[in-house]
Design an enzyme around this catalytic site. Sequence first.
Site, PDB file in Angstrom:
ATOM      1  N   LYS A   9      34.634  51.322  31.616  1.00  0.00           N
ATOM      2  CA  LYS A   9      34.512  50.702  32.999  1.00  0.00           C
ATOM      3  C   LYS A   9      33.767  51.601  34.148  1.00  0.00           C
ATOM      4  O   LYS A   9      33.771  52.802  33.959  1.00  0.00           O
ATOM      5  CB  LYS A   9      35.972  50.418  33.526  1.00  0.00           C
ATOM      6  CG  LYS A   9      36.759  49.338  32.781  1.00  0.00           C
ATOM      7  CD  LYS A   9      38.013  48.978  33.369  1.00  0.00           C
ATOM      8  CE  LYS A   9      38.872  48.017  32.413  1.00  0.00           C
ATOM      9  NZ  LYS A   9      39.971  47.551  33.212  1.00  0.00           N
ATOM     10  N   TYR A  49      35.976  37.637  33.116  1.00  0.00           N
ATOM     11  CA  TYR A  49      37.414  37.754  33.319  1.00  0.00           C
ATOM     12  C   TYR A  49      38.024  36.468  33.895  1.00  0.00           C
ATOM     13  O   TYR A  49      39.093  36.284  34.304  1.00  0.00           O
ATOM     14  CB  TYR A  49      37.731  38.890  34.552  1.00  0.00           C
ATOM     15  CG  TYR A  49      37.774  40.136  33.788  1.00  0.00           C
ATOM     16  CD1 TYR A  49      38.627  40.450  33.153  1.00  0.00           C
ATOM     17  CD2 TYR A  49      37.048  41.237  34.474  1.00  0.00           C
ATOM     18  CE1 TYR A  49      38.912  41.807  32.657  1.00  0.00           C
ATOM     19  CE2 TYR A  49      37.110  42.449  34.158  1.00  0.00           C
ATOM     20  CZ  TYR A  49      38.174  42.744  33.179  1.00  0.00           C
ATOM     21  OH  TYR A  49      38.407  44.243  32.842  1.00  0.00           O
ATOM     22  N   ASN A 112      41.257  51.698  35.430  1.00  0.00           N
ATOM     23  CA  ASN A 112      42.036  52.284  34.187  1.00  0.00           C
ATOM     24  C   ASN A 112      41.071  52.576  32.945  1.00  0.00           C
ATOM     25  O   ASN A 112      41.461  52.455  31.818  1.00  0.00           O
ATOM     26  CB  ASN A 112      43.114  51.379  33.741  1.00  0.00           C
ATOM     27  CG  ASN A 112      42.744  49.790  33.644  1.00  0.00           C
ATOM     28  OD1 ASN A 112      41.575  49.453  33.534  1.00  0.00           O
ATOM     29  ND2 ASN A 112      43.723  49.162  33.461  1.00  0.00           N
ATOM     30  N   GLU A 126      34.501  37.520  23.866  1.00  0.00           N
ATOM     31  CA  GLU A 126      33.906  38.657  24.735  1.00  0.00           C
ATOM     32  C   GLU A 126      32.576  39.606  23.969  1.00  0.00           C
ATOM     33  O   GLU A 126      31.760  39.633  24.743  1.00  0.00           O
ATOM     34  CB  GLU A 126      34.815  39.701  24.927  1.00  0.00           C
ATOM     35  CG  GLU A 126      35.895  39.084  25.941  1.00  0.00           C
ATOM     36  CD  GLU A 126      37.400  40.123  25.857  1.00  0.00           C
ATOM     37  OE1 GLU A 126      38.000  39.631  26.714  1.00  0.00           O
ATOM     38  OE2 GLU A 126      37.372  41.232  25.328  1.00  0.00           O
TER      39      GLU A 126
HETATM   40  P1  IDP Z   1      44.699  44.919  30.044  1.00  0.00           P
HETATM   41  O1  IDP Z   1      43.176  45.458  30.372  1.00  0.00           O
HETATM   42  O2  IDP Z   1      45.571  46.083  29.794  1.00  0.00           O
HETATM   43  O3  IDP Z   1      44.661  43.902  29.028  1.00  0.00           O
HETATM   44  P2  IDP Z   1      45.239  42.799  31.909  1.00  0.00           P
HETATM   45  O4  IDP Z   1      46.430  42.431  32.587  1.00  0.00           O
HETATM   46  O5  IDP Z   1      44.601  41.971  30.984  1.00  0.00           O
HETATM   47  O6  IDP Z   1      45.395  44.310  31.507  1.00  0.00           O
HETATM   48  O7  IDP Z   1      44.219  43.023  33.364  1.00  0.00           O
HETATM   49  C1  IDP Z   1      42.902  43.154  33.383  1.00  0.00           C
HETATM   50  C2  IDP Z   1      42.518  44.078  34.183  1.00  0.00           C
HETATM   51  O8  IDP Z   1      42.900  43.732  35.460  1.00  0.00           O
HETATM   52  C3  IDP Z   1      43.194  45.565  34.131  1.00  0.00           C
HETATM   53  O9  IDP Z   1      42.577  46.355  32.926  1.00  0.00           O
HETATM   54  C4  IDP Z   1      42.829  46.240  35.279  1.00  0.00           C
HETATM   55  O10 IDP Z   1      41.761  46.743  35.390  1.00  0.00           O
HETATM   56  C5  IDP Z   1      43.240  44.973  36.292  1.00  0.00           C
HETATM   57  N1  IDP Z   1      44.584  45.064  36.674  1.00  0.00           N
HETATM   58  C6  IDP Z   1      45.536  44.498  36.034  1.00  0.00           C
HETATM   59  N2  IDP Z   1      46.677  44.464  36.839  1.00  0.00           N
HETATM   60  C7  IDP Z   1      46.406  44.851  38.006  1.00  0.00           C
HETATM   61  C8  IDP Z   1      46.940  45.006  39.137  1.00  0.00           C
HETATM   62  O11 IDP Z   1      48.551  44.680  39.528  1.00  0.00           O
HETATM   63  N3  IDP Z   1      46.120  45.258  40.013  1.00  0.00           N
HETATM   64  C9  IDP Z   1      44.975  45.575  40.274  1.00  0.00           C
HETATM   65  N4  IDP Z   1      44.315  45.560  38.869  1.00  0.00           N
HETATM   66  C10 IDP Z   1      44.718  45.058  37.908  1.00  0.00           C
END
Ligand code: IDP
Length: 137
Positions: A9, A49, A112, A126
Amino acid sequence: MERTFAIIKPDAVERNVTGKVLAMIEEGGFKIVGMKKIRLSKCQAEGFYYVHKERPFFGDLCAFMSRGPVIALVLEKENAIADWRGLMGATNPANAEEGTIRKALGVSIEENTVHGSDSPESASYEIPYFFNQLELV
Ligand code: IDP
């Protein structure tokens, strides 16, 4: 053999830790069968997304993912989808286990560092979103 889709990312590309992530991928036994550096438009990030479009963080997430270049990857390994999710670690780096990429390099629940397909269905959407057949070797 199974394939999964991964993204390094913008937060990681900005901090020059792309090589560290790639090293962890290779040490984890994954073959890189596709790789490119690209910058997504906001619209392209929204398309990628779309499953999250109802979630409150959708707008911020798409702005983040389009704010700078990313590295898009296709990774191959037995059990690649689950194993890549394991190597990434929990979504929130604060909850990620030792030895995972998000624990080592993640900044926040949003920034992350890495993405990974969460199912074969996601990977099937994807991978061709970013790569055509000729680009997977
Ligand atoms: P994942 O990437 O671990 O599968 P997902 O729940 O699918 O997690 O969420 C997609 C992406 O959205 C996450 O990797 C992160 O960058 C972002 N994200 C997830 N939850 C939050 C949040 O509560 N606040 C802000 N960004 C979030």
